[in-house]
Design a protein around this motif. Structure first.
Motif, PDB file in Angstrom:
ATOM      1  N   GLY A 186       0.775  -1.235   0.000  1.00  0.00           N
ATOM      2  CA  GLY A 186       0.000   0.000   0.000  1.00  0.00           C
ATOM      3  C   GLY A 186       0.804   1.282   0.000  1.00  0.00           C
ATOM      4  O   GLY A 186       0.224   2.365   0.161  1.00  0.00           O
ATOM      5  N   VAL A 187       2.111   1.196  -0.176  1.00  0.00           N
ATOM      6  CA  VAL A 187       2.928   2.413  -0.234  1.00  0.00           C
ATOM      7  C   VAL A 187       2.699   3.091  -1.590  1.00  0.00           C
ATOM      8  O   VAL A 187       2.795   2.432  -2.634  1.00  0.00           O
ATOM      9  N   PRO A 188       2.397   4.380  -1.630  1.00  0.00           N
ATOM     10  CA  PRO A 188       2.155   5.081  -2.905  1.00  0.00           C
ATOM     11  C   PRO A 188       3.466   5.333  -3.668  1.00  0.00           C
ATOM     12  O   PRO A 188       3.994   6.456  -3.682  1.00  0.00           O
ATOM     13  N   VAL A 189       3.956   4.288  -4.302  1.00  0.00           N
ATOM     14  CA  VAL A 189       5.275   4.346  -4.942  1.00  0.00           C
ATOM     15  C   VAL A 189       5.340   5.433  -6.005  1.00  0.00           C
ATOM     16  O   VAL A 189       6.315   6.192  -6.089  1.00  0.00           O
ATOM     17  N   ARG A 190       4.326   5.511  -6.859  1.00  0.00           N
ATOM     18  CA  ARG A 190       4.324   6.500  -7.947  1.00  0.00           C
ATOM     19  C   ARG A 190       4.323   7.928  -7.405  1.00  0.00           C
ATOM     20  O   ARG A 190       5.075   8.785  -7.880  1.00  0.00           O
ATOM     21  N   ALA A 191       3.484   8.191  -6.410  1.00  0.00           N
ATOM     22  CA  ALA A 191       3.432   9.534  -5.835  1.00  0.00           C
ATOM     23  C   ALA A 191       4.746   9.900  -5.149  1.00  0.00           C
ATOM     24  O   ALA A 191       5.220  11.038  -5.251  1.00  0.00           O
ATOM     25  N   LEU A 192       5.349   8.939  -4.469  1.00  0.00           N
ATOM     26  CA  LEU A 192       6.634   9.182  -3.822  1.00  0.00           C
ATOM     27  C   LEU A 192       7.715   9.485  -4.849  1.00  0.00           C
ATOM     28  O   LEU A 192       8.569  10.352  -4.642  1.00  0.00           O
ATOM     29  N   SER A 193       7.697   8.744  -5.963  1.00  0.00           N
ATOM     30  CA  SER A 193       8.675   8.971  -7.017  1.00  0.00           C
ATOM     31  C   SER A 193       8.553  10.376  -7.597  1.00  0.00           C
ATOM     32  O   SER A 193       9.556  11.067  -7.806  1.00  0.00           O
ATOM     33  N   THR A 194       7.308  10.810  -7.828  1.00  0.00           N
ATOM     34  CA  THR A 194       7.089  12.156  -8.354  1.00  0.00           C
ATOM     35  C   THR A 194       7.545  13.221  -7.356  1.00  0.00           C
ATOM     36  O   THR A 194       8.224  14.184  -7.721  1.00  0.00           O
ATOM     37  N   ALA A 195       7.186  13.031  -6.087  1.00  0.00           N
ATOM     38  CA  ALA A 195       7.584  13.987  -5.055  1.00  0.00           C
ATOM     39  C   ALA A 195       9.102  14.070  -4.948  1.00  0.00           C
ATOM     40  O   ALA A 195       9.673  15.166  -4.819  1.00  0.00           O
ATOM     41  N   PHE A 196       9.765  12.914  -5.019  1.00  0.00           N
ATOM     42  CA  PHE A 196      11.221  12.923  -4.909  1.00  0.00           C
ATOM     43  C   PHE A 196      11.864  13.639  -6.091  1.00  0.00           C
ATOM     44  O   PHE A 196      12.837  14.376  -5.926  1.00  0.00           O
ATOM     45  N   LEU A 197      11.341  13.425  -7.294  1.00  0.00           N
ATOM     46  CA  LEU A 197      11.917  14.089  -8.465  1.00  0.00           C
ATOM     47  C   LEU A 197      11.751  15.603  -8.382  1.00  0.00           C
ATOM     48  O   LEU A 197      12.624  16.356  -8.825  1.00  0.00           O
ATOM     49  N   VAL A 198      10.641  16.063  -7.810  1.00  0.00           N
ATOM     50  CA  VAL A 198      10.474  17.501  -7.602  1.00  0.00           C
ATOM     51  C   VAL A 198      11.508  18.015  -6.601  1.00  0.00           C
ATOM     52  O   VAL A 198      12.106  19.087  -6.792  1.00  0.00           O
ATOM     53  N   LEU A 199      11.741  17.252  -5.534  1.00  0.00           N
ATOM     54  CA  LEU A 199      12.784  17.627  -4.573  1.00  0.00           C
ATOM     55  C   LEU A 199      14.153  17.643  -5.246  1.00  0.00           C
ATOM     56  O   LEU A 199      14.987  18.510  -4.966  1.00  0.00           O
ATOM     57  N   LEU A 200      14.382  16.689  -6.138  1.00  0.00           N
ATOM     58  CA  LEU A 200      15.642  16.651  -6.880  1.00  0.00           C
ATOM     59  C   LEU A 200      15.811  17.911  -7.721  1.00  0.00           C
ATOM     60  O   LEU A 200      16.901  18.494  -7.769  1.00  0.00           O
ATOM     61  N   GLY A 201      14.726  18.338  -8.367  1.00  0.00           N
ATOM     62  CA  GLY A 201      14.802  19.557  -9.160  1.00  0.00           C
ATOM     63  C   GLY A 201      15.125  20.771  -8.314  1.00  0.00           C
ATOM     64  O   GLY A 201      15.961  21.609  -8.688  1.00  0.00           O
ATOM     65  N   ALA A 202      14.480  20.881  -7.154  1.00  0.00           N
ATOM     66  CA  ALA A 202      14.733  22.028  -6.271  1.00  0.00           C
ATOM     67  C   ALA A 202      16.153  22.002  -5.720  1.00  0.00           C
ATOM     68  O   ALA A 202      16.831  23.032  -5.657  1.00  0.00           O
ATOM     69  N   ALA A 203      16.628  20.816  -5.325  1.00  0.00           N
ATOM     70  CA  ALA A 203      17.991  20.698  -4.795  1.00  0.00           C
ATOM     71  C   ALA A 203      19.023  21.014  -5.865  1.00  0.00           C
ATOM     72  O   ALA A 203      20.050  21.647  -5.591  1.00  0.00           O
ATOM     73  N   THR A 204      18.765  20.589  -7.090  1.00  0.00           N
ATOM     74  CA  THR A 204      19.684  20.877  -8.200  1.00  0.00           C
ATOM     75  C   THR A 204      19.744  22.373  -8.475  1.00  0.00           C
ATOM     76  O   THR A 204      20.817  22.930  -8.720  1.00  0.00           O
ATOM     77  N   ALA A 205      18.587  23.019  -8.453  1.00  0.00           N
ATOM     78  CA  ALA A 205      18.552  24.462  -8.677  1.00  0.00           C
ATOM     79  C   ALA A 205      19.354  25.192  -7.605  1.00  0.00           C
ATOM     80  O   ALA A 205      20.041  26.182  -7.889  1.00  0.00           O
ATOM     81  N   GLU A 206      19.281  24.699  -6.380  1.00  0.00           N
ATOM     82  CA  GLU A 206      20.067  25.288  -5.291  1.00  0.00           C
ATOM     83  C   GLU A 206      21.562  25.132  -5.537  1.00  0.00           C
ATOM     84  O   GLU A 206      22.328  26.089  -5.523  1.00  0.00           O
ATOM     85  N   ALA A 207      21.975  23.887  -5.756  1.00  0.00           N
ATOM     86  CA  ALA A 207      23.398  23.594  -5.874  1.00  0.00           C
ATOM     87  C   ALA A 207      24.019  24.250  -7.097  1.00  0.00           C
ATOM     88  O   ALA A 207      25.212  24.598  -7.082  1.00  0.00           O
ATOM     89  N   SER A 208      23.243  24.439  -8.161  1.00  0.00           N
ATOM     90  CA  SER A 208      23.779  25.040  -9.385  1.00  0.00           C
ATOM     91  C   SER A 208      24.320  26.439  -9.147  1.00  0.00           C
ATOM     92  O   SER A 208      25.228  26.897  -9.848  1.00  0.00           O
TER      93      SER A 208
END
Length: 295
Positions: A186-208
């Motif tokens: 019952g873990v929402p794998v797809r939603a977690l994957s999407t949320a993580f990719l958004v976090l990845l985008g924000a973290a990348t924008a920071e580090a850049s």
């Protein structure tokens, strides 16, 4: 004082206390160390999951599109930070949408989008008639000109990323290690994957903004890979990733202050040196009689 390739860098006196006092007497260096600390922690935390989830190609794509995002924003007369966040998060959402069509479709779409946006980035640079340092800063990073406002923006964005990551951390870890079992429970794998990719985008924008768009991928991946080379224990390896990222970033800032070369080069070089050292120690440990590879 101007730090560039055309002006001699300040001398290193070997009086550590005096050297640091001189360096931190400049407000832009204080801001650089503050920003570097924020970026290092956020990049390491997100990067640890990137390595665990084997999404380094996605991370590379998101970091690559930060370049056209920043270049386009500068061309339009906006701050580069808006371009970083807009296109990085948008690219992350595109990758997340492609994941539902299978791994092959995701890779194909990701590569296509990356190639097109990189071409757009070079077009924006060609159209941009400003100083040469503009594109160089976007590509390779700099600690010059980091304002208190930018540090505040980085702090707020970083705190938001870490808060969401802490909230979804346990189920995300479960979904990363065994997505099929996680989905069955019952873990929402797809939603977690999407949320993580958004976090990845924000973290990348920071580090850049510190390392530049060409080398942000290194800060995102190398410290995490180094930590996982040393130990497979999640908690310890995550803490080590943060420590290695923090050390590489601050050491890079110090080196860039005393040498007229891009900050991103130093940050990446220190991080890579740590990875090579970790590999060497692991090989040595495994070669000892009666000893296995470090867990």
């Amino acid at each position: 004082m101007v730090l560039s390739a055309d002006v001699a860098s300040p001398p290193w006196s070997w009086n550590l206390l005096a050297d640091f006092q001189q360096m931190w007497a400049y407000p832009f260096m204080v801001n650089a160390f503050r920003a570097g600390a924020i970026v290092a922690v956020v990049a390491a935390a997100v990067g640890w999951f990137v390595v665990l989830r084997r999404q380094t190609f996605a991370a590379h794509t998101v970091s690559a599109v930060a370049f056209p995002g920043a270049a386009g924003a500068v061309l339009l007369g906006f701050g580069a930070v808006y371009g970083y966040f807009t296109l990085c998060v948008a690219a992350a959402l595109v990758i997340a949408a492609a994941r539902g069509d299978g791994e092959g479709a995701e890779s194909a779409l990701t590569g296509t989008v990356q190639a097109f946006l990189l071409a757009c980035g070079f077009l924006f640079v060609a159209l941009y008639k400003g100083l040469l340092e503009g594109p160089q800063t976007i590509l390779f990073g700099t600690f010059l000109g980091i304002t208190t406002t930018q540090v505040t923006v980085l702090l707020c964005a970083g705190a938001a990323v870490l808060a969401v990551l802490a909230l979804i951390g346990r189920p995300l870890l479960f979904a990363s290690v065994d997505p099929r079992v996680a989905a069955a429970r019952g873990v929402p794998v797809r939603a977690l994957s999407t949320a993580f990719l958004v976090l990845l985008g924000a973290a990348t924008a920071e580090a850049s903004q510190i390392t530049g768009t060409l080398l942000v991928f290194a800060l995102m991946v190398i410290p995490a890979a180094t930590a996982r080379t040393i130990t497979a224990r999640p908690g310890i390896s995550l803490l080590l990733a943060v420590l290695f990222s923090f050390t590489a970033t601050w050491a890079g800032l110090i080196a860039a202050y005393y040498a007229p070369y891009p900050l991103g080069f130093f940050v990446t070089s220190f991080a890579f040196s740590g990875y090579v050292l970790a590999l060497g120690l692991r090989a040595l440990h495994g070669a000892l009689p009666g000893r296995g590879v470090a867990a």
